[in-house]
Design an enzyme around this catalytic site. Sequence first.
Site: not given
Length: 394
Positions: A130, A215, A244
């Site tokens: 994702f 990522d 995040k």
Amino acid sequence: MSGSALYETFARAPLAFERGEGSWLITQDGERYLDFAGGIAVNSLGHGHPKLVAALTEQAGKLWHTSNLYEIPGQTRLGERLAAATFADKVFFTNSGAEALECAIKTARRYQYVNGHPEKFRTITFEGAFHGRTLATIAAGGQQKYLEGFGPKVDGFDQVPFGDMEALEKAITLETAAIMIEPVQGEGGIREVPAALLKRLRELCDQHGLLLIFDEVQSGIGRTGKLFAYEWSGVAPDIMAIAKGIGGGFPVGACLATEAAASGMTAGVHGTTFGGNPLAMAVGNAVLDVVLEDGFLDEVSRKALLMKQGLAAIADEFPDVIEGVRGSGLMLGLKCKLPNTKVNAALRDEKLLAVPAGDNVVRLLPPLTVSDDEIRAALDRIHAAAKGLSAAAA
């Protein structure tokens, strides 16, 4: 109409919170929930951390926004600190993980272009990944449920099965520019990539003139017990996307790269209006102040061991509910025997917040500042939920 002016894109739990304190969220009625969802690994230092509150409040009283038309001292400082703590030489700040990944993809393509290989534009990714919700990043992730209804899939991405090195090597063509992978798949179900595989990816990139992109949007900023998960493997990427945890709840993302990888990203080829604004940079620097303190990451690893051992004991006791425990640091997952949505609902009934993920997993992503007593309280609630589910299934 449904009664709300909001897009109906979220299946929200029937909960709303008025305030947060550390590892806790409190409703208007005063009900307290242990927050082991952490805004999906965003609230790295919990709710209302005094250092973050002070940094944001102080900056809010000075200056909110000037744009990247001018120097932003906090941005320069945070960029230099991230570079000093990682493989990177250059940093581009964004508002989100998806934007950081867009920048990573563009950086890789631009690198190939300025080095005489405009035909190299494709990126190899892995099933279960994702990488965000933009048109390019849903194409990079390759999951049909996110692609459906959004027209032709953006070209330039080739998915291979997770961990299938033979398929990966066959996917490399003269058009391949980069390989992109999450060292730990978050949405994919807390699936860790073995160090040997990451080392092989590095070898293949060097052999074929490709760039390696990590990522670390979910796994970064201390989540696994290192500042970034790639450090456990000893393999450094050429480009890395983060977000995040670096903002601790404030929207911040960044694309990190070596000087060589970023060589094509010259004036005018990429930009952002809000990325790297003074508010975000004040908070990002405050997060690093805490996470880079001596002993902080050691404490994350120690608390993670306490939690993982407790979860393993619960899985052993209720194998009809939980098949096993995954992950490292405070990025943990319960591989469920029952549907993960059912397990997640049972945890919420015990006033413990968690996050469902792919591969029938429930994620546990507590603040890195969580206390031992809060971990024990969470384990008690997970035990109660598992016991209730096991009894109901008997």
